[in-house]
Design a protein around this motif. Structure first.
Motif, PDB file in Angstrom:
ATOM      1  N   THR A  85       0.715  -1.477  -0.190  1.00 14.41           N
ATOM      2  CA  THR A  85       0.382  -0.072  -0.048  1.00 14.41           C
ATOM      3  C   THR A  85       0.875   1.520  -0.060  1.00 14.41           C
ATOM      4  OG1 THR A  85      -0.120   0.012   2.098  1.00 14.41           O
ATOM      5  CG2 THR A  85      -1.959  -1.031   1.066  1.00 14.41           C
ATOM      6  N   SER A  86       0.319   2.292  -0.384  1.00  9.95           N
ATOM      7  CA  SER A  86       0.859   3.579  -0.768  1.00  9.95           C
ATOM      8  C   SER A  86       1.012   4.005   0.976  1.00  9.95           C
ATOM      9  CB  SER A  86       0.240   4.487  -0.845  1.00  9.95           C
ATOM     10  OG  SER A  86       0.743   3.891  -2.178  1.00  9.95           O
ATOM     11  N   CYS A 116      -1.304  11.518   1.174  1.00  5.31           N
ATOM     12  CA  CYS A 116      -1.722  10.326   0.036  1.00  5.31           C
ATOM     13  C   CYS A 116      -2.813   9.654  -0.130  1.00  5.31           C
ATOM     14  CB  CYS A 116      -0.412   9.225   0.241  1.00  5.31           C
ATOM     15  SG  CYS A 116      -0.124   8.617  -1.540  1.00  5.31           S
ATOM     16  N   SER A 119      -4.159  -1.625  -2.487  1.00  7.85           N
ATOM     17  CA  SER A 119      -3.124  -1.543  -2.884  1.00  7.85           C
ATOM     18  C   SER A 119      -3.257  -1.474  -4.506  1.00  7.85           C
ATOM     19  CB  SER A 119      -2.676  -2.943  -3.275  1.00  7.85           C
ATOM     20  OG  SER A 119      -3.602  -3.818  -3.055  1.00  7.85           O
ATOM     21  N   LYS A 161      -1.892   0.875  -6.978  1.00  5.48           N
ATOM     22  CA  LYS A 161      -0.210   1.292  -7.600  1.00  5.48           C
ATOM     23  C   LYS A 161      -0.425  -0.758  -8.169  1.00  5.48           C
ATOM     24  CE  LYS A 161       2.946   0.800  -3.968  1.00  5.48           C
ATOM     25  NZ  LYS A 161       3.575   0.296  -2.597  1.00  5.48           N
ATOM     26  N   ASP A 182      -0.783   1.114 -11.760  1.00  6.57           N
ATOM     27  CA  ASP A 182      -0.337   1.648 -12.545  1.00  6.57           C
ATOM     28  C   ASP A 182       1.152   1.177 -12.587  1.00  6.57           C
ATOM     29  OD1 ASP A 182      -1.685   4.286 -12.085  1.00  6.57           O
ATOM     30  OD2 ASP A 182      -0.610   5.028 -10.189  1.00  6.57           O
ATOM     31  N   GLU A 236       3.366  -0.210 -10.698  1.00  6.53           N
ATOM     32  CA  GLU A 236       4.316   0.785 -10.063  1.00  6.53           C
ATOM     33  C   GLU A 236       5.490  -0.320  -8.768  1.00  6.53           C
ATOM     34  OE1 GLU A 236       6.564   3.236 -10.646  1.00  6.53           O
ATOM     35  OE2 GLU A 236       4.947   4.327 -11.630  1.00  6.53           O
ATOM     36  N   ASP A 273       6.986   0.092  -6.109  1.00  6.40           N
ATOM     37  CA  ASP A 273       8.371   0.242  -6.166  1.00  6.40           C
ATOM     38  C   ASP A 273       8.898  -0.198  -5.162  1.00  6.40           C
ATOM     39  OD1 ASP A 273       6.689   3.380  -6.071  1.00  6.40           O
ATOM     40  OD2 ASP A 273       4.918   2.688  -5.121  1.00  6.40           O
ATOM     41  N   SER A 298       6.806   7.888  -3.640  1.00  3.98           N
ATOM     42  CA  SER A 298       5.940   7.094  -3.995  1.00  3.98           C
ATOM     43  C   SER A 298       4.791   7.555  -3.799  1.00  3.98           C
ATOM     44  CB  SER A 298       6.367   5.822  -4.252  1.00  3.98           C
ATOM     45  OG  SER A 298       5.417   5.724  -4.709  1.00  3.98           O
ATOM     46  N   CYS A 299       3.787   7.769  -3.958  1.00  5.48           N
ATOM     47  CA  CYS A 299       2.161   7.585  -3.985  1.00  5.48           C
ATOM     48  C   CYS A 299       1.126   6.993  -4.906  1.00  5.48           C
ATOM     49  CB  CYS A 299       1.685   9.212  -3.210  1.00  5.48           C
ATOM     50  SG  CYS A 299       0.204   9.175  -2.712  1.00  5.48           S
ATOM     51  N   HIS A 300       0.703   6.064  -4.229  1.00  2.00           N
ATOM     52  CA  HIS A 300      -0.772   5.888  -5.927  1.00  2.00           C
ATOM     53  C   HIS A 300      -2.170   6.035  -4.970  1.00  2.00           C
ATOM     54  CE1 HIS A 300       2.429   4.473  -7.777  1.00  2.00           C
ATOM     55  NE2 HIS A 300       3.072   4.120  -6.915  1.00  2.00           N
TER      56      HIS A 300
END
Length: 994
Positions: A158-159, A267, A345, A348, A351, A353, A355, A957-959
Motif C-alpha cells: 500500500t501507499s 496520500c 493496493s 499501485k 499503475d 509501480e 516501489d 511514491s504515492c498511489h
C-alpha cells in the motif's frame, strides 16, 4: 553500503519478474491437487512411520550462515497460517505457480552469497521461504505468523495513508460485540506503519475522541502512539444510541483539514467504520464531503451475526471505493481486516509501480520462535527490502489484483561489517537512520532488555536519533539527515560506557549523507584529539604473516580484513587464512583492505616480542607465585589482540572476559574494547583500574588494569595500542592492605594506619566506585552509597563533579544517633604524607610496569512479585574526579560531631585513597546514589508530546487512486439486494464519469 543495498534490491526485483511471469502463464484450476513441502509437516511421520501428507522427506543440514539452523539450500518451504486450510484451492494454485521461484532463490544465493532469507508472501496467506527450514508450532500447536500483517508486506502493498477509525459504542454494542470491535480496531492498528497517520473516534449520540487530547488531528502510527490508543480502547463502554452521520462528518473534516496542513501522509485516505449496523446510507454526507472524487475510501466492518443492515454498509463501501466485511466472531477478525489492504493496493497495481520499500530495524519474534532460533546474544535486528507482485493478465488489469510481496532480509550486523572501524579511531562510530528519524544502526541503540532475558523492548524499533544524540537539543543533525542532506556538524557530548555507569566527555565532528536508492541516511562521528591520526608502518609480508599466525594472536571477529562472504569458495576461510592467501597472491579474486592488512602485519611484528616476555614471566615463579595475575592482554588499533594466560582457562575468575560473550571487552563492529577506550582517555603513561560490573558482586571477582601506548612523536602522538592485565580481586586487595600496614617512620611508630578501628580506608576509582574496603560486601558499590556525607563534601569541594545524563530508552517498573564528640584525625597533613609514602611503596612492590617493561621500539606512557516494565524517560547522574586535585582534606559537620577525611590521588593511576574518621556518626546525611529518576510529564505536557511531530521525509511514491479501478469489488459477506444494486449502478457510473 549503497552497493550492498543495490544488490539486495536487484535480487528482490528478479523474484518479482519470475513471480509475475509464472502467474501469467498459470491457469487457475479449482480441482488442482499438488503435493508441496509444508514447513510444519516436513519430516513428520504418522503412527505407522509413514510420511504425513504434505510432509515428505526433506533433507536439512546445519548452516552457520543461517544462524546454525538446519536448512535446505535447494528448495523452499511453504507455511500456511494455522487458521487456514492447507489444501484450499486458492492456496494450492498459488503454491503451484510460485514453485517457479525456487530456481530464482537458488540463483540469487549463488550470485550473492551474503543473502539470507528470501521469501514470497502471498495475498492468499501462504508464505514461501528460502532456504527451506522446519517450522515448529508453539506449546498450543499454533504458529502466530501471517505474512500479510508483517510491516514489509503492508509497506510494499500500500501507499502511505491517513486513517480515521470510527467505533460504534451505542447500547446495542454491549458484551461480545464491543469485545470484537476492540479487537478489530487493534488489528487495524497492526496494519498501520510509521508512514501512516491515524485517530480513533468512538460515537453514540455524541462524538468521543478516544484520546481527548488529540481532538481534531491525526498522529503518526508509530508503536508508542498505537500502544497509547490501545490502552484507551479498554476504557470504552456501550450506552445510548448511535448517530453515525455526525461521526462521518467529523471524520471527513479531520482528514480534509489535516491533509491541508501537509503534515500527514498526503496520500491515501480512509475511514474505518466498526459498527453493528447503520439505519440509512448517509448519501447526503458523502455527497457533501466525498463525491465525486471519492478520495476517501470507506471500509465498514459489521460486527455480529445479524445482517439486517449489511446492505446499507455495503452500499457505503461500494459508493466510496472501499470494501465491506462482516465479522461474527473473534476468529474472523484478522482475515477480514486484512482485506482492506488489497483494496488500497489497487491503484499501485494498475499503475504497475514496483516501489522498493525498506523497513526500519526490527526483529520478527514469531518467525524466530517458529524456527526455534536460539541465539545467545538474543534476537538480531534486521531490515527488509520488499517489492509488490502484481497480476499482469490482461483480463484482470483494472481489478488491480495484488498477488503478494517478495522480500529479502538484511541483518544489520552485516551492515556493521562494512564499516572500516580502524579508520574511525578509538571513539569513532557510524550510525544510520530512516526517513522518519528512527535509528537503523547506532552503537547506543539498546533494543533488548538488559540482563539474562534477551527480549525486545516494546518500542525498540522507533528509537529516534534525538533520543540517543540528545545533546543536539535543536535536532540540527537529525533534521539534516532526515532531509537527506550532505554536511557536517560538531558538538560536545557525554558518552556513557560500562553499562551507563561511567561517562567520557568528548567533542565529536559528524559527517553525514544519504544512501542512494534507500530511505536511509548515514553518519560518521569522529572524536577530536588522538582520534585524528593513525600510525602506518611497513614490514615484510613474510615477517608479518609469520607473526600473525602465532597462537596468541587473534583478529577482531567483526572487522572485515578480507570479504569472505561474497564468494562461496571463500566462506570457510578465517580472516587470517584469507589475509595469507591474498598477500601471497594465491587468491586474486579475494576483496581485501590492503591498507588495514599492512597495519595489522606491522602490529604483529612489533608486538611479537611480548609472547617470549610473558612466557618468561610465567616461568619466573617469584613474579606471580600465588597466581594472582590471570591474563595479560594487548590490543592494537588494527584490531589485533595478543592474549597470554597465566593459569588454565577453566580456572579463570572471569571466564567471559576477552570472549564474544563479553561484548564491551572485545573489538566489535561498532566499538573498541572498554579497557582500550578508557585507557586512551587517561593521562599518557597512567593506568586505569576497574572492577568489571558484570562480576562485581560475584565471589570470584577480578580487577582489570590497562594503559594506552602512544608513539614517541610530540607533534601528533597517536595511540598505537593498549595493554592490560586481569588479576584476582582478592590478590589486588591483599597487596594493597600489605602496603598500607607497613610503617616507614624512622622510629617504627606510625600515628595511624588502616588497622586502626577509628578509621575506614577505601580505594576508589575516578568514577567513585570502590575497589578495596574492609567491608567486602561494599566492593564494586558507588562510594556515595557507603559514605554519603563524604561524597557530598567532595562534590562541594570540586574533587568530584556530578554530570547529569538522560536515558530515553529506559524501562521503569509499573506497579499494576547521638554519640560523643569523636576524635578527628590528629593531623590531616601528616596523614597525607603517610598515605603518599605508603602508596609509593605499594606501587613499587606491586610494580605493574614490570609486566610490560620490554623494548618494542614503541613506548607506553533490584523487586519481588511480577511487575510490568514500561518504556520511560529517566535522568541519572554520573561522577568524574577532577584530575588537577591531587590531595585534599575536609571536615563534615554532622549532628553532634565533626567528621574528618582525607583523599589522595595515587600516582600514575585513576585511583584515590580515602581515609575517613568513623568515630563521628553522619548517618543522618542521606547517601549519594546513581539511581535513575523517572522524568514525569504532567497531562498538558503529555498531550503536547503526543501532538508534536518531528521532521520526517515523506516516501516519494504515492498511489491514492486510479481512474480505471474497478470499485464494484467491494465486499463479499452478503449480497446486495437487487433494488439497491439497480440504484447503485447509475450512481457509480455517474461519479466515475464526473
Amino acid at each position: 553500503m549503497e552497493e550492498m543495498f543495490r544488490k539486495k534490491a536487484e535480487a528482490t526485483r528478479r523474484l518479482v519478474e519470475a513471480a509475475e511471469e509464472a502467474h501469467r502463464q498459470h491457469e487457475e484450476n479449482p480441482d488442482l491437487q499438488y503435493e508441496y513441502f509444508n514447513a510444519v509437516l516436513i519430516n513428520e511421520v504418522d503412527e505407522e512411520g509413514n510420511n504425513v501428507e504434505l510432509g515428505g522427506e526433506f533433507i536439512l543440514e546445519p548452516n552457520d550462515h543461517f544462524n546454525n539452523l538446519s536448512v535446505n539450500l535447494s528448495h523452499s518451504v511453504v507455511q500456511v497460517p494455522t487458521n487456514m486450510y492447507n489444501k484450499d484451492p486458492d492456496i494450492v494454485n498459488g503454491v503451484y505457480w510460485s514453485e517457479a521461484l525456487n530456481k530464482v532463490f537458488v540463483d540469487n544465493f549463488e550470485t550473492d552469497p551474503t543473502l539470507i532469507w528470501q521469501y514470497f508472501g502471498s495475498a492468499k496467506g501462504f508464505f514461501r521461504q528460502y532456504p527451506g527450514v522446519k517450522w515448529h508450532p508453539d506449546e498450543h500447536g499454533v504458529i502466530g505468523f501471517d505474512c500479510r500483517n508483517r510491516k514489509w508486506y503492508i509497506q510494499a502493498a500500500t501507499s502511505p495513508k491517513d486513517v480515521v477509525i470510527l467505533v460504534d459504542v451505542s447500547g446495542s454494542m454491549k458484551g461480545l460485540r464491543l469485545t470484537i470491535a476492540r479487537q478489530t480496531v487493534s488489528s487495524i492498528l497492526d496494519t498501520l506503519g510509521d508512514d501512516d497517520f491515524f485517530n480513533i473516534i468512538a460515537y453514540n449520540q455524541e462524538i468521543h475522541y478516544v484520546e481527548p487530547c488529540l481532538n481534531g488531528t491525526l498522529v503518526r502510527a508509530d508503536r508508542t502512539n498505537k500502544d497509547h490508543f490501545r490502552e484507551h480502547l479498554d476504557k470504552l463502554f456501550a450506552k445510548g444510541i448511535g448517530l453515525l452521520g455526525e461521526a462521518l462528518s467529523e471524520a471527513f473534516t479531520i482528514l480534509n483539514d489535516f491533509n491541508q496542513t501537509g503534515r500527514g501522509s498526503v496520500c491515501s485516505q480512509a475511514i474505518m467504520l466498526v459498527t453493528d449496523g447503520a439505519t440509512e446510507m448517509y448519501d447526503d454526507v458523502f455527497e457533501k464531503f466525498n463525491w465525486p472524487e471519492r478520495k476517501v475510501r470507506i471500509f465498514p466492518y459489521l460486527i455480529g451475526r445479524e445482517s439486517a443492515f449489511a446492505d446499507n454498509l455495503k452500499w457505503m463501501a461500494c459508493a466510496n471505493k472501499g470494501y465491506f466485511s462482516q465479522i461474527s466472531t473473534l476468529a474472523d477478525v484478522q482475515e477480514n481486516v486484512m482485506r482492506y489492504l488489497h483494496v488500497m493496493s489497487r491503484p499501485k497495481v494498475i499503475d504497475h509501480e514496483h516501489d522498493t520499500v525498506w523497513t526500519e530495524a526490527y526483529v520478527d519474534s514469531a518467525l524466530s520462535q517458529a524456527h526455534k532460533l536460539k541465539v545467545k546474544s538474543g534476537p538480531s535486528l534486521t531490515t527488509t527490502v520488499a517489492m509488490p507482485v502484481f497480476s499482469t493478465k490482461n483480463e484482470t488489469k483494472n481489478q488491480g489484483i495484488l498477488l503478494g510481496v517478495v522480500g529479502t532480509d538484511i541483518p544489520l550486523q552485516e551492515l556493521m561489517k562494512l564499516i572500516p572501524k580502524h579508520m574511525l579511531g578509538i571513539h569513532g562510530y557510524v550510525f544510520a537512520i530512516t526517513n522518519n528519524g528512527y535509528i537503523l544502526i547506532h552503537p547506543d541503540l539498546r533494543p533488548l532488555y538488559q540482563g539474562s532475558q534477551k527480549r525486545r523492548k516494546p518500542h525498540y524499533s522507533s528509537v529516534d536519533l534525538s533520543e540517543v544524540e540528545w545533546e543536539d537539543k535543536d535536532d540540527i543533525l537529525r533534521n539534516a539527515m532526515v532531509n537527506r542532506r550532505t554536511g557536517t556538524f560538531s558538538m560536545e557530548t557525554k558518552k556513557t560506557v560500562d553499562r551507563g555507569r561511567r561517562v567520557l566527555k568528548m567533542h565529536y565532528d559528524y559527517y553525514y549523507t544519504d544512501i542512494k536508492g534507500t530511505p536511509f541516511s548515514v553518519g560518521v562521528a569522529l572524536s577530536r584529539g588522538h582520534g585524528k591520526y593513525f600510525f602506518r608502518g611497513n614490514v615484510s609480508v613474510d615477517a608479518g604473516l609469520r607473526d600473525l599466525e602465532q597462537p596468541d594472536v587473534a583478529l577482531a571477529d567483526e572487522w572485515t580484513y578480507c570479504n569472505t562472504e561474497e564468494e562461496h569458495e571463500h566462506r570457510h576461510l578465517t580472516q587470517i587464512q584469507a589475509i595469507k592467501l591474498f598477500m601471497t597472491g594465491r587468491r586474486l579474486n579475494l576483496k581485501c583492505d590492503r591498507e588495514l592488512i599492512q597495519e595489522v602485519l606491522f602490529d604483529a611484528v612489533v608486538t611479537a616480542p611480548l609472547e617470549a616476555y610473558w612466557t618468561g614471566l610465567a616461568l619466573n615463579k617469584s613474579e606471580n607465585s600465588d597466581k594472582g595475575v590471570e591474563i595479560t592482554f594487548l590490543g592494537t588499533r588494527s584490531g589485533l589482540s595478543r592474549i597470554n594466560l597465566f593459569i588454565p582457562s577453566d580456572q579463570l575468575s572471569n571466564q567471559d572476559f576477552l570472549t564474544a560473550e563479553d561484548k564491551e571487552g572485545v573489538f566489535n563492529a561498532d566499538h573498541f574494547p572498554l579497557w582500550y577506550k578508557r585507557a586512551a582517555e587517561q593521562v599518557p603513561g597512567t593506568f586505569v583500574y576497574s572492577i568489571p560490573f558484570s562480576t562485581a558482586l560475584e565471589n570470584k571477582s577480578v580487577v582489570l588494569a590497562s594503559t594506552a601506548i602512544q608513539l614517541q612523536d610530540d607533534r601528533k602522538s597517536p595511540i598505537f595500542a593498549a595493554v592490560g592485565i586481569q588479576m584476582k580481586l582478592e590478590y589486588f586487595q591483599r597487596k594493597f592492605w600489605t602496603a598500607c600496614r607497613q610503617c616507614t617512620a624512622l622510629d617504627g611508630k606510625c600515628s595511624i594506619s588502616c588497622d586502626n578501628d577509628d578509621v575506614n580506608c577505601y580505594l576508589i576509582d575516578n568514577n567513585g566506585f570502590i575497589l578495596v574496603t574492609e567491608e567486602q560486601s561494599q566492593t564494586g558499590l558507588f562510594f556515595g552509597e557507603v559514605e554519603g556525607a563524604v561524597m557530598n563534601k567532595l562534590l562541594q569541594m570540586g574533587s568530584f563533579k556530578r554530570i547529569t545524563l538522560y536515558d530515553y530508552q529506559a524501562l521503569c517498573r509499573d506497579y499494576s544517633g547521638s554519640s560523643d564528640s569523636a576524635r578527628t584525625l590528629s593531623d590531616p597533613f601528616s596523614v597525607v604524607r603517610w598515605l603518599l609514602t605508603e602508596l609509593v611503596i605499594f606501587l613499587l612492590e606491586f610494580n605493574l610496569y614490570s609486566w610490560w617493561n620490554v623494548d618494542l621500539t614503541v613506548k607506553a606512557q533490584r523487586s519481588r512479585g511480577k511487575t510490568m516494565m514500561v518504556p520511560c524517560d529517566t535522568e541519572y547522574p554520573a561522577f568524574v574526579s577532577e584530575r588537577t586535585i591531587k590531595e585534599t582534606t575536609g571536615n563534615i559537620q554532622c549532628d553532634n560531631c565533626v567528621r574528618s577525611f582525607v583523599i589522595q590521588q595515587i600516582p600514575s593511576s585513576n585511583l584515590f585513597m580515602v581515609v575517613v574518621d568513623n568515630k563521628c556518626d553522619c548517618s543522618s546525611i542521606p547517601p549519594v546514589t546513581m539511581d535513575p529518576i523517572e522524568i514525569m510529564y504532567n497531562e498538558s505536557l503529555k498531550c503536547d508530546r503526543l501532538k508534536f511531530q518531528k521532521d520526517r521525509k515523506k516516501p516519494e511514491s504515492c498511489h491514492p487512486f486510479h481512474p480505471e479501478e474497478n470499485a464494484m469489488e467491494c465486499g463479499s459477506a452478503s449480497r446486495l439486494s437487487s433494488p439497491l444494486t439497480a440504484g447503485l449502478l447509475p450512481l457509480v457510473a455517474a461519479t466515475i464519469s464526473r
